[in-house]
Design an enzyme around this catalytic site. Structure first.
Site, PDB file in Angstrom:
ATOM      1  N   TYR A  96     -13.855  -3.977   9.452  1.00 28.10           N
ATOM      2  CA  TYR A  96     -12.580  -3.267   9.561  1.00 28.10           C
ATOM      3  C   TYR A  96     -11.960  -3.487  10.944  1.00 28.10           C
ATOM      4  O   TYR A  96     -10.766  -3.781  11.069  1.00 28.10           O
ATOM      5  CB  TYR A  96     -12.794  -1.771   9.307  1.00 28.10           C
ATOM      6  CG  TYR A  96     -11.523  -0.962   9.377  1.00 28.10           C
ATOM      7  CD1 TYR A  96     -10.612  -0.964   8.333  1.00 28.10           C
ATOM      8  CD2 TYR A  96     -11.230  -0.207  10.511  1.00 28.10           C
ATOM      9  CE1 TYR A  96      -9.435  -0.234   8.407  1.00 28.10           C
ATOM     10  CE2 TYR A  96     -10.063   0.531  10.593  1.00 28.10           C
ATOM     11  CZ  TYR A  96      -9.165   0.519   9.533  1.00 28.10           C
ATOM     12  OH  TYR A  96      -8.003   1.241   9.620  1.00 28.10           O
TER      13      TYR A  96
ATOM     14  N   GLY B 265      -0.687   7.785   1.622  1.00 25.97           N
ATOM     15  CA  GLY B 265      -0.848   7.687   3.058  1.00 25.97           C
ATOM     16  C   GLY B 265       0.387   7.211   3.793  1.00 25.97           C
ATOM     17  O   GLY B 265       1.520   7.598   3.497  1.00 25.97           O
ATOM     18  N   ILE B 266       0.165   6.345   4.780  1.00 26.79           N
ATOM     19  CA  ILE B 266       1.251   5.843   5.623  1.00 26.79           C
ATOM     20  C   ILE B 266       2.280   5.087   4.796  1.00 26.79           C
ATOM     21  O   ILE B 266       3.490   5.217   5.018  1.00 26.79           O
ATOM     22  CB  ILE B 266       0.674   4.931   6.724  1.00 26.79           C
ATOM     23  CG1 ILE B 266      -0.264   5.720   7.633  1.00 26.79           C
ATOM     24  CG2 ILE B 266       1.802   4.304   7.556  1.00 26.79           C
ATOM     25  CD1 ILE B 266      -1.156   4.849   8.493  1.00 26.79           C
ATOM     26  N   GLY B 267       1.827   4.300   3.825  1.00 29.85           N
ATOM     27  CA  GLY B 267       2.753   3.532   3.002  1.00 29.85           C
ATOM     28  C   GLY B 267       3.689   4.420   2.209  1.00 29.85           C
ATOM     29  O   GLY B 267       4.896   4.145   2.100  1.00 29.85           O
TER      30      GLY B 267
ATOM     31  N   GLY C 199       0.829  -1.207   0.000  1.00 29.13           N
ATOM     32  CA  GLY C 199       0.000   0.000   0.000  1.00 29.13           C
ATOM     33  C   GLY C 199       0.854   1.244   0.000  1.00 29.13           C
ATOM     34  O   GLY C 199       0.604   2.199   0.737  1.00 29.13           O
ATOM     35  N   ALA C 200       1.872   1.253  -0.874  1.00 24.91           N
ATOM     36  CA  ALA C 200       2.940   2.259  -0.789  1.00 24.91           C
ATOM     37  C   ALA C 200       2.689   3.522  -1.593  1.00 24.91           C
ATOM     38  O   ALA C 200       3.509   4.439  -1.536  1.00 24.91           O
ATOM     39  CB  ALA C 200       4.264   1.634  -1.236  1.00 24.91           C
ATOM     40  N   ASN C 201       1.586   3.614  -2.319  1.00 30.12           N
ATOM     41  CA  ASN C 201       1.424   4.772  -3.191  1.00 30.12           C
ATOM     42  C   ASN C 201       0.798   5.988  -2.503  1.00 30.12           C
ATOM     43  O   ASN C 201       0.807   7.086  -3.042  1.00 30.12           O
ATOM     44  CB  ASN C 201       0.586   4.419  -4.429  1.00 30.12           C
ATOM     45  CG  ASN C 201      -0.815   3.967  -4.080  1.00 30.12           C
ATOM     46  OD1 ASN C 201      -1.005   2.802  -3.762  1.00 30.12           O
ATOM     47  ND2 ASN C 201      -1.786   4.863  -4.124  1.00 30.12           N
TER      48      ASN C 201
END
Length: 288
Positions: free
Chosen positions: A167, A14-16, A10-12
């Site tokens: 979630y 936010g936190i990633g 999930g690197a694109n």
């Protein structure tokens, strides 16, 4: 981190994204796992504008599809003999019930099963590096309601569905997975921890048009910035392995998780069911 290999899901955004940027700034090689090639390439370009010499690699995989996770694991394990850091960050929130192509409830499949599988596929590389696994959880886990005798129903989407409930269950699963991983490996072999990054203004809240999502989007201006989560991940990647192993953190501060998250039987049951649903029974006993 110079010369070390890190994998961030999930690197694109936010936190990633922030974690990838910080790791690259430390001189490490960062494998950015993204679902969308265009967004992944744009994220790499943003980092390279700030850090022209950043050592980045893009892997485009949809983590909701377990075959794609297997391909990712095979690719990384064939190209790297050692992986120093795995940041299991990618996550989804869905207001309505959805199933993946594998027939699993989407939120639990992406937020838990995909990372459970990827971690196992990379265990030899992580152990070779005496590396660590950092699972991005949430204090939402305190609302999780997973129980041992109904885990399979939850994972297969046979339970009564609530978006926030699914979630919360997935974030509880992240901690249960972490604690069981810590029982099976010593910190000097492969350390594992989970953390709550804070309530941050990330894109996860943009994925649905339901009251909770709309409320979260409304409050985005006063939420923390995703960089806070990235800084916490970097902190945990540098702490001594024995100081973080099997523990839960609120950003950089150790905190006791919920009582349910400390249920050893629940953690073991989730592990065994996850092994079976991800097809890991075909691997050696050393890994599972």
């Amino acid at each position: 981190m110079k010369g070390q290999v890190s994998v961030v899901t999930g690197a694109n955004s936010g936190i990633g994204f922030e974690t990838s940027h910080l790791l690259a700034a430390e001189g490490g090689k960062v494998v950015m796992v993204c679902r969308d090639r265009r967004k992944g390439e744009a994220a790499m370009a943003r980092i390279r504008r700030r850090l022209p010499d950043a050592d980045l690699r893009l892997e485009v995989k949809d983590l909701s599809v377990l075959d794609e996770v297997r391909v990712l694991g095979s690719t990384l394990s064939s190209e790297y003999t050692a992986i120093h850091l795995l940041i299991n960050n990618a996550g989804v929130y869905r207001a309505g019930s959805e199933k993946t192509v594998d027939g699993y409830e989407r939120t639990l499949a992406v937020n838990h099963l995909s990372h459970f599988l990827l971690t196992h596929l990379l265990v030899p590389q992580l152990r070779a590096a005496k590396g660590r696994v950092i699972n991005v959880s949430s204090d939402a886990h305190r609302r999780g309601s997973l129980v041992a005798d109904k885990l399979e129903d939850a994972l297969l989407g046979r339970s009564r569905y609530s978006g926030w409930g699914a979630y919360s269950d997935s974030k509880l699963a992240n901690i249960l997975f972490t604690s069981e991983l810590a029982k099976r490996y010593r910190p000097e072999e492969m350390a594992a921890c989970a953390f709550h990054p804070g309530v941050l203004a990330t894109r996860i809240w943009n994925q649905n048009l339901n009251p909770i999502s709309l409320l979260m989007v409304l409050f985005k201006p006063i939420m923390g910035k995703p960089a806070v989560g990235g800084e916490a991940a970097l902190f945990l990647s540098k702490e001594p392995a024995e100081a973080i192993h099997g523990k839960y953190f609120d950003k950089t501060r150790e905190r006791e998780p919920s009582r349910r998250a400390q249920d050893a039987r629940l953690a073991e049951e989730l592990w065994e069911i996850s092994v079976r649903l991800t097809g890991l029974t075909e691997l050696s006993d050393e890994i599972v």
